[in-house]
Structure formats: C-alpha cells, structure tokens
Design a protein around this motif. Structure first.
Motif, PDB file in Angstrom:
ATOM      1  N   PRO A 208       0.843  -1.207   0.000  1.00 26.65           N
ATOM      2  CA  PRO A 208       0.000   0.000   0.000  1.00 26.65           C
ATOM      3  C   PRO A 208       0.870   1.246   0.000  1.00 26.65           C
ATOM      4  CG  PRO A 208      -0.821  -1.591   1.587  1.00 26.65           C
ATOM      5  CD  PRO A 208       0.485  -2.131   1.094  1.00 26.65           C
ATOM      6  N   GLY A 209       0.447   2.211  -0.796  1.00 26.94           N
ATOM      7  CA  GLY A 209       1.211   3.436  -0.943  1.00 26.94           C
ATOM      8  C   GLY A 209       2.256   3.381  -2.033  1.00 26.94           C
ATOM      9  N   GLY A 210       2.505   2.203  -2.536  1.00 30.27           N
ATOM     10  CA  GLY A 210       3.516   2.039  -3.574  1.00 30.27           C
ATOM     11  C   GLY A 210       2.996   2.384  -4.956  1.00 30.27           C
ATOM     12  N   SER A 211       3.845   2.098  -5.932  1.00 32.41           N
ATOM     13  CA  SER A 211       3.500   2.393  -7.328  1.00 32.41           C
ATOM     14  C   SER A 211       3.716   1.148  -8.179  1.00 32.41           C
ATOM     15  CB  SER A 211       4.386   3.516  -7.869  1.00 32.41           C
ATOM     16  OG  SER A 211       4.181   4.698  -7.156  1.00 32.41           O
ATOM     17  N   LEU A 212       3.095   1.151  -9.326  1.00 30.11           N
ATOM     18  CA  LEU A 212       3.323   0.071 -10.286  1.00 30.11           C
ATOM     19  C   LEU A 212       3.297   0.640 -11.688  1.00 30.11           C
ATOM     20  CD1 LEU A 212       0.525  -0.810 -11.910  1.00 30.11           C
ATOM     21  CD2 LEU A 212      -0.047  -1.775  -9.711  1.00 30.11           C
ATOM     22  N   ARG A 213       3.994  -0.049 -12.549  1.00 26.16           N
ATOM     23  CA  ARG A 213       3.968   0.276 -13.969  1.00 26.16           C
ATOM     24  C   ARG A 213       3.684  -1.006 -14.728  1.00 26.16           C
ATOM     25  NH1 ARG A 213       8.227   1.861 -18.592  1.00 26.16           N
ATOM     26  NH2 ARG A 213       7.049   3.516 -19.628  1.00 26.16           N
ATOM     27  N   LEU A 214       2.559  -1.005 -15.408  1.00 23.58           N
ATOM     28  CA  LEU A 214       2.193  -2.145 -16.222  1.00 23.58           C
ATOM     29  C   LEU A 214       2.514  -1.847 -17.681  1.00 23.58           C
ATOM     30  CD1 LEU A 214      -1.300  -3.032 -14.740  1.00 23.58           C
ATOM     31  CD2 LEU A 214       0.946  -3.858 -14.029  1.00 23.58           C
ATOM     32  N   SER A 215       2.891  -2.900 -18.385  1.00 17.90           N
ATOM     33  CA  SER A 215       3.159  -2.788 -19.809  1.00 17.90           C
ATOM     34  C   SER A 215       2.219  -3.706 -20.577  1.00 17.90           C
ATOM     35  CB  SER A 215       4.599  -3.185 -20.120  1.00 17.90           C
ATOM     36  OG  SER A 215       5.508  -2.366 -19.440  1.00 17.90           O
ATOM     37  N   CYS A 216       1.959  -3.323 -21.799  1.00 19.69           N
ATOM     38  CA  CYS A 216       1.152  -4.137 -22.697  1.00 19.69           C
ATOM     39  C   CYS A 216       1.894  -4.177 -24.033  1.00 19.69           C
ATOM     40  CB  CYS A 216      -0.236  -3.533 -22.853  1.00 19.69           C
ATOM     41  SG  CYS A 216      -1.295  -4.323 -24.085  1.00 19.69           S
ATOM     42  N   ALA A 217       2.416  -5.321 -24.364  1.00 23.74           N
ATOM     43  CA  ALA A 217       3.121  -5.498 -25.627  1.00 23.74           C
ATOM     44  C   ALA A 217       2.143  -6.025 -26.662  1.00 23.74           C
ATOM     45  CB  ALA A 217       4.277  -6.472 -25.443  1.00 23.74           C
TER      46      ALA A 217
ATOM     47  N   ASN B  53       5.557  -0.485 -30.090  1.00 27.33           N
ATOM     48  CA  ASN B  53       4.326  -1.266 -29.963  1.00 27.33           C
ATOM     49  C   ASN B  53       3.972  -1.585 -28.513  1.00 27.33           C
ATOM     50  OD1 ASN B  53       4.082  -1.283 -32.768  1.00 27.33           O
ATOM     51  ND2 ASN B  53       5.100  -3.271 -32.966  1.00 27.33           N
ATOM     52  N   ALA B  54       4.020  -0.569 -27.691  1.00 26.27           N
ATOM     53  CA  ALA B  54       3.787  -0.805 -26.271  1.00 26.27           C
ATOM     54  C   ALA B  54       2.879   0.249 -25.656  1.00 26.27           C
ATOM     55  CB  ALA B  54       5.113  -0.837 -25.517  1.00 26.27           C
ATOM     56  N   LEU B  55       2.052  -0.211 -24.748  1.00 26.46           N
ATOM     57  CA  LEU B  55       1.151   0.631 -23.962  1.00 26.46           C
ATOM     58  C   LEU B  55       1.548   0.498 -22.500  1.00 26.46           C
ATOM     59  CD1 LEU B  55      -1.655   2.241 -23.896  1.00 26.46           C
ATOM     60  CD2 LEU B  55      -2.664   0.004 -23.363  1.00 26.46           C
ATOM     61  N   TYR B  56       1.411   1.591 -21.757  1.00 27.60           N
ATOM     62  CA  TYR B  56       1.822   1.581 -20.360  1.00 27.60           C
ATOM     63  C   TYR B  56       0.731   2.146 -19.456  1.00 27.60           C
ATOM     64  CZ  TYR B  56       6.338   1.054 -22.627  1.00 27.60           C
ATOM     65  OH  TYR B  56       7.371   0.620 -23.421  1.00 27.60           O
ATOM     66  N   LEU B  57       0.785   1.710 -18.209  1.00 25.33           N
ATOM     67  CA  LEU B  57      -0.072   2.259 -17.161  1.00 25.33           C
ATOM     68  C   LEU B  57       0.792   2.437 -15.927  1.00 25.33           C
ATOM     69  CD1 LEU B  57      -3.535   0.989 -15.964  1.00 25.33           C
ATOM     70  CD2 LEU B  57      -1.673   1.175 -14.363  1.00 25.33           C
ATOM     71  N   GLN B  58       0.823   3.636 -15.406  1.00 21.76           N
ATOM     72  CA  GLN B  58       1.524   3.945 -14.161  1.00 21.76           C
ATOM     73  C   GLN B  58       0.461   4.302 -13.130  1.00 21.76           C
ATOM     74  OE1 GLN B  58       5.071   4.317 -13.563  1.00 21.76           O
ATOM     75  NE2 GLN B  58       4.769   4.895 -11.426  1.00 21.76           N
ATOM     76  N   LEU B  59       0.428   3.578 -12.016  1.00 21.93           N
ATOM     77  CA  LEU B  59      -0.555   3.846 -10.967  1.00 21.93           C
ATOM     78  C   LEU B  59       0.171   4.059  -9.651  1.00 21.93           C
ATOM     79  CD1 LEU B  59      -3.570   4.127 -10.301  1.00 21.93           C
ATOM     80  CD2 LEU B  59      -3.645   1.650  -9.923  1.00 21.93           C
ATOM     81  N   ASN B  60      -0.074   5.201  -9.040  1.00 30.46           N
ATOM     82  CA  ASN B  60       0.608   5.590  -7.807  1.00 30.46           C
ATOM     83  C   ASN B  60      -0.322   5.538  -6.598  1.00 30.46           C
ATOM     84  OD1 ASN B  60       2.917   6.269  -9.387  1.00 30.46           O
ATOM     85  ND2 ASN B  60       2.023   8.282  -9.813  1.00 30.46           N
ATOM     86  N   SER B  61       0.276   5.670  -5.427  1.00 35.12           N
ATOM     87  CA  SER B  61      -0.488   5.699  -4.162  1.00 35.12           C
ATOM     88  C   SER B  61      -1.468   4.536  -4.087  1.00 35.12           C
ATOM     89  CB  SER B  61      -1.238   7.034  -4.032  1.00 35.12           C
ATOM     90  OG  SER B  61      -0.344   8.125  -4.127  1.00 35.12           O
ATOM     91  N   LEU B  62      -0.941   3.356  -4.288  1.00 33.86           N
ATOM     92  CA  LEU B  62      -1.796   2.176  -4.381  1.00 33.86           C
ATOM     93  C   LEU B  62      -2.512   1.887  -3.075  1.00 33.86           C
ATOM     94  CD1 LEU B  62       0.568   0.047  -6.565  1.00 33.86           C
ATOM     95  CD2 LEU B  62      -1.791   0.609  -7.148  1.00 33.86           C
ATOM     96  N   ARG B  63      -3.750   1.432  -3.212  1.00 37.91           N
ATOM     97  CA  ARG B  63      -4.615   1.093  -2.071  1.00 37.91           C
ATOM     98  C   ARG B  63      -5.081  -0.350  -2.248  1.00 37.91           C
ATOM     99  NH1 ARG B  63      -7.748   6.380  -3.658  1.00 37.91           N
ATOM    100  NH2 ARG B  63      -9.132   4.921  -4.719  1.00 37.91           N
ATOM    101  N   ALA B  64      -5.625  -0.887  -1.196  1.00 45.24           N
ATOM    102  CA  ALA B  64      -6.114  -2.269  -1.256  1.00 45.24           C
ATOM    103  C   ALA B  64      -7.174  -2.439  -2.338  1.00 45.24           C
ATOM    104  CB  ALA B  64      -6.664  -2.683   0.107  1.00 45.24           C
ATOM    105  N   ASP B  65      -7.979  -1.408  -2.553  1.00 40.05           N
ATOM    106  CA  ASP B  65      -9.050  -1.553  -3.552  1.00 40.05           C
ATOM    107  C   ASP B  65      -8.561  -1.393  -4.992  1.00 40.05           C
ATOM    108  OD1 ASP B  65     -10.744   1.701  -3.107  1.00 40.05           O
ATOM    109  OD2 ASP B  65      -8.679   1.170  -3.575  1.00 40.05           O
TER     110      ASP B  65
END
Lengths: 119, 108
Positions: A14-23, A77-89
């Motif tokens: 919780p509170g962390g960040s993630l970066r997802l990729s889509c190739a 050919n890539a899509l990204y998602l960066q999500l910060n301040s992660l919560r349980a939901d």
C-alpha cells in the motif's frame, strides 16, 4: 494474429507504485486507440483510461484520476499504465484492450495481469 | 457522467431458450456508441456487439443487439451451452466510458 500481452503485475505494498506494460503484435499499433480496464476479484469490469493513436486525447476514470498515467510508445508497440499511491481496492486483474476500427469499443483484449496490493 | 444499469442481475434459463438482457443509460448519449461483451470465468472479455447492433467478427448470429437513446437490449435467440457467462454493456461515446454492472446468464 492480434496479440496483447500485459506484464508488470504482482504484489505491491500500500502506498507504492506500479507500472504495467502491454506489448502488442499482429496489427499496426500506431493506428489504434487503446484502453486499460480492470476487474477486482469477483467484481465487474471497470474502465480506467483511454489513449488515442497519437496520445493527444487521454481520458481517465474519476476513481483513478490524479493517480494514473497512461502512455504509449508507437515505435515499440507498447502501452503503459503507471498507478501511484496504491490502495487495497486497486487489487484487480488489469487488462489492456485495443480500440475498434469504428469506434472506441474494445475489440481485442489481453489476458490480464493480476495486481495485489497488500502489506 | 453516464451510468449504465443492467437488468436483470441474473438470468436463469435452459439451453435452447431465448435470453433478453437490458442495459439502460442514465441519460441519452445521442448515439449508438454502445457495446456488449461476454466474459467467462478466468477469461478476458470478448466483444460481441458494437454500435448497438453490429456483430463483431466471428460472433454467431444468435446474438443480436438493438436499441438507441437510453435503452439497449442484447438478445440471444437460442442459448447454447457455451453462452452461459456474464455479459456487460459499455458506452464509448463519452468519457468516462463506463461499463454496466453485468448480467449473469446461468443454467436453470
């Protein structure tokens, strides 16, 4: 064949960040809009974000506005998602999906990547 | 913000029966930018219908979509065993491009 493969999921604190990729492969990525959609365990689909072919138009769901950044790299050919301040939901399977030929519905989907937010 | 409400929440039917699923929008979004998706457990959603009534590539003709304005319908003329799944509608005419909450079609 059209393929979309998400990566970058896993366990995040919780509170962390993630970066997802889509190739993506099997189509000319630069000519299609893209979406991110997520699905919490046992719940319905939640649209998160849209990005146009040139990244000029970007939209976010209110639930993630200010925490989520969508981006794309047409050269790779890539899509990204960066999500910060992660919560349980934020725990969910995250899908990338291609926009359609005749509108911004999603005609092809990846298999999804699971993100679990927990300490 | 447009809210989509699907009904019923669950539809219990037998193979061979007709299924009628409803999707109602909170406001007229002035177009037919409405899609339907099917999702089976453990799988990604699959596009069935776009433009309210256009079947996506490879979708059997037992699936049909109709409606405009605020009221849309997905009809499965004769349920096959593989059709038992959850169905979602989505509007893509404006942002946020919300989904409905889903209708589960289960075997009676």
């Amino acid at each position: 064949d059209v393929q979309l493969v998400e990566s970058g999921g896993g366990l995040v604190q919780p509170g962390g960040s993630l970066r997802l990729s889509c190739a993506v492969s099997g189509f000319t990525f630069s000519t299609f809009s893209m979406n991110w959609v997520r699905q919490a365990p046992g719940k319905g689909l939640e649209w998160l974000s849209y990005i146009s072919t040139t990244s000029r138009a970007i939209y976010y769901a209110d639930s993630v506005k200010g925490r989520l950044t969508i981006s794309r790299d047409n050269a790779n050919n890539a899509l990204y998602l960066q999500l910060n301040s992660l919560r349980a939901d934020d725990t969910a399977v995250y899908y990338c999906a291609r926009g359609g030929h005749f509108g911004d519905y999603s005609d092809y989907w990846g298999q999804g990547t699971l993100v679990t937010v927990s300490s | 913000e447009i809210v989509l409400t699907q009904s019923p929440g669950t539809l219990s039917l037998s193979p061979g029966e007709r299924a009628t699923l409803s999707c109602r929008a909170s406001q007229d979004f002035g177009s037919s930018y409405l899609a339907w998706y099917q999702q089976k457990p453990g799988q990604a959603p699959r596009l069935l219908i776009y433009g309210a009534s256009v079947r996506a590539t490879g979708i059997p003709d037992r699936f049909s979509g109709s409606g405009s304005g605020t009221d849309f319908t997905l009809t499965i003329s004769r349920l096959e065993p593989e059709d038992f799944a959850v169905y979602y509608c989505q509007q893509y005419g404006s942002s946020p491009r919300a989904f409905g909450q889903g209708t589960k079609v289960e075997i009676k």
